[in-house]
Design an enzyme around this catalytic site. Structure first.
Site, mmCIF file in Angstrom:
data_model
loop_
_atom_site.group_PDB
_atom_site.id
_atom_site.type_symbol
_atom_site.label_atom_id
_atom_site.label_comp_id
_atom_site.label_asym_id
_atom_site.label_seq_id
_atom_site.Cartn_x
_atom_site.Cartn_y
_atom_site.Cartn_z
ATOM 1 N N ARG A 15 -26.782 84.301 67.407
ATOM 2 C CA ARG A 15 -26.480 85.636 66.905
ATOM 3 C C ARG A 15 -26.671 86.698 67.996
ATOM 4 N NH1 ARG A 15 -30.473 85.446 61.792
ATOM 5 N NH2 ARG A 15 -31.614 84.178 63.316
ATOM 6 N N LYS A 75 -34.097 87.940 66.940
ATOM 7 C CA LYS A 75 -35.354 87.214 66.805
ATOM 8 C C LYS A 75 -36.432 87.826 67.684
ATOM 9 C CE LYS A 75 -35.995 84.148 64.602
ATOM 10 N NZ LYS A 75 -36.483 84.170 63.196
ATOM 11 N N TYR A 94 -36.614 91.052 64.045
ATOM 12 C CA TYR A 94 -37.491 90.214 63.233
ATOM 13 C C TYR A 94 -38.668 89.786 64.097
ATOM 14 C CZ TYR A 94 -33.737 89.608 59.752
ATOM 15 O OH TYR A 94 -32.778 89.820 58.796
ATOM 16 N N HIS A 96 -42.084 88.529 62.385
ATOM 17 C CA HIS A 96 -42.867 87.518 61.669
ATOM 18 C C HIS A 96 -44.187 87.253 62.380
ATOM 19 C CE1 HIS A 96 -39.486 86.735 58.988
ATOM 20 N NE2 HIS A 96 -38.707 86.584 60.036
ATOM 21 N N GLU A 118 -38.489 92.555 58.841
ATOM 22 C CA GLU A 118 -38.917 91.879 57.615
ATOM 23 C C GLU A 118 -39.905 92.674 56.776
ATOM 24 O OE1 GLU A 118 -41.806 90.462 60.793
ATOM 25 O OE2 GLU A 118 -39.645 90.834 60.674
ATOM 26 N N ASP A 198 -40.920 80.203 39.658
ATOM 27 C CA ASP A 198 -41.461 81.437 40.207
ATOM 28 C C ASP A 198 -42.659 81.863 39.349
ATOM 29 O OD1 ASP A 198 -40.258 83.585 42.352
ATOM 30 O OD2 ASP A 198 -41.400 84.618 40.794
ATOM 31 N N ARG A 203 -38.519 87.746 36.353
ATOM 32 C CA ARG A 203 -37.456 87.231 37.225
ATOM 33 C C ARG A 203 -36.810 85.987 36.614
ATOM 34 N NH1 ARG A 203 -33.616 88.608 40.857
ATOM 35 N NH2 ARG A 203 -33.162 86.899 42.292
ATOM 36 N N SER A 220 -44.033 78.872 37.689
ATOM 37 C CA SER A 220 -44.663 78.198 38.816
ATOM 38 C C SER A 220 -46.158 78.020 38.584
ATOM 39 C CB SER A 220 -44.433 78.996 40.101
ATOM 40 O OG SER A 220 -44.981 78.307 41.214
ATOM 41 N N LEU A 240 -42.154 84.042 49.658
ATOM 42 C CA LEU A 240 -42.365 85.113 50.640
ATOM 43 C C LEU A 240 -43.391 86.109 50.132
ATOM 44 C CD1 LEU A 240 -41.494 86.694 53.245
ATOM 45 C CD2 LEU A 240 -39.884 87.914 51.778
ATOM 46 N N ASP A 270 -40.546 80.751 58.884
ATOM 47 C CA ASP A 270 -40.736 81.937 59.727
ATOM 48 C C ASP A 270 -42.077 82.612 59.452
ATOM 49 O OD1 ASP A 270 -38.582 82.206 61.475
ATOM 50 O OD2 ASP A 270 -37.280 82.970 59.908
#
Length: 368
Positions: A15, A75, A94, A96, A118, A198, A203, A220, A240, A270
């Site tokens: 990218r 990245k 990004y 992370h 992020e 989840d 949701r 979950s 996440l 990530d």
């Protein structure tokens, strides 16, 4: 502002952080855009396309870093770039940080201003700069999982959608955010038997209304995860916590519940991964086995489809990049709470709590 676009040098990262259309918008506003020669080629954008809209070429990554006030990347910088980052330089990419102590300490030492895609966050808790790549990664998680379920690739030899008279594969998706929803929808589109879990009942209620009938929702819990793993052919991890390490929801002892050749795709890699046995891999060498279970943990999944990903990423990042360039980071972040939340490290100080907690570093909130 002088904006620099270096060529990405992470393994198999194709990218580029800015399209010619994005470069044109910056130039039209009076900014100078320097792009490293060849940076956009793998995404389908030739040097001449950038030159045609007023961007200027530089031959090396060193010159881009040395010239630019703001670096826009895809990245995080990797080790060969650490020494190129200058004090006070703004990096918009990004990061992370919670998954790499080395990167965190390198950026602290650099004295740079690190604004992370992020953790840019809207008032509704959505993550506008993560969403487009999460959409790509979720779709690809199902796509790559289907590929590695093939026997020659090391999987069980199961066709995801089955055929008349033969049951389809069972797909278990952990996490019902953007990634998980995209993965579930893509797998369901092949005819697979999909379960998505989840911790948010709200949701799950929404997804039960809008997803295809072959997608089932599940609350979950450790118990439910263990039960689903017994029957899963493909497991997608898509959990996440913004800016923080992902929780380890599938532990090593759970692998014995699964049949050999089961495929696990950890899209949360990530942020450290949501499977205990996950470790980052590359597109060049994407998989490995633990206790007979195939793990796919590529840390830059969308990099495999750079044309689509670059267009989607620029669509999302450009409005924020324009604010940073037009106003400078201090004013832009003071006036836009979404951008302020993107600041993780500022001139040697960790200003994002989850990053500080990840590595036991002092947290120093940004002063207004």
């Amino acid at each position: 502002m002088i904006v620099g676009i270096p060529k990405e040098i992470k393994n198999n990262e194709y990218r580029v952080s800015l399209t010619p259309a994005g470069a044109m918008e910056l130039v039209r506003r009076g900014h100078t855009v320097y792009i490293q020669s060849g940076a956009g080629v793998d995404s389908g954008f030739a040097d001449k396309e950038y030159q045609a809209v007023g961007a200027k070429l530089l031959p090396s990554i060193e010159e881009v870093y040395a010239t630019a006030e703001m670096i826009i990347k895809v990245k995080e910088p990797i080790a060969p770039e650490y020494g190129l980052v200058r004090p006070g330089q703004l990096l918009f990419t990004y990061f992370h940080f919670a998954s790499s102590e080395a990167l965190t300490r390198a950026m602290i030492a650099s004295g740079a201003v690190c604004c992370a895609y992020e953790t840019v966050e809207r008032s509704d808790r959505s993550l506008p700069l993560l969403i487009p790549m999460s959409e790509v990664a979720g779709r690809m998680a199902a796509q790559e999982g289907r590929y590695f379920l093939e026997k020659p690739r090391g999987g069980k030899g199961i066709l995801l959608g089955g055929v008349p008279g033969v049951k389809p594969a069972k797909v278990f998706v952990i996490g019902a955010g953007v990634v998980g929803t995209a993965a579930a929808r893509t797998a369901a589109g092949t005819g697979a038997d999909v379960t998505i879990c989840d911790v948010s009942l709200r949701r799950l209620t929404y997804l039960a209304d809008v997803m295809p009938r072959n997608v089932k929702t599940l609350m979950s819990s450790e118990y439910n995860i263990r039960e689903e793993l017994k029957h899963a052919d493909l497991v997608v991890g898509s959990v996440l916590i913004p800016g923080a390490k992902a929780p380890k929801l599938v532990t090593r002892d759970m692998l014995k519940l699964m049949e050999p050749g089961t495929v696990m795709v950890d899209v949360a890699i990530d942020q450290g991964g949501c499977f205990e046995t996950s470790r980052p891999t590359t597109h060049e060498d994407p998989v490995y086995y633990v206790d007979g279970i195939l793990h796919y943990c590529v840390a830059n999944i969308p990099g495999a489809v750079p044309y689509t990903s670059t267009l989607a990423l620029t669509n999302a990042t450009l409005p924020y990049a324009l604010q940073l360039a037009d106003k400078g980071w201090r004013r832009a972040c003071a006036e836009n709470e979404e951008l302020r939340l993107g600041l993780n490290i500022v001139e040697g100080k960790v200003v994002y709590r989850s990053v500080a907690e990840a590595w036991g570093l002092p947290y120093e909130p940004l002063q207004s």
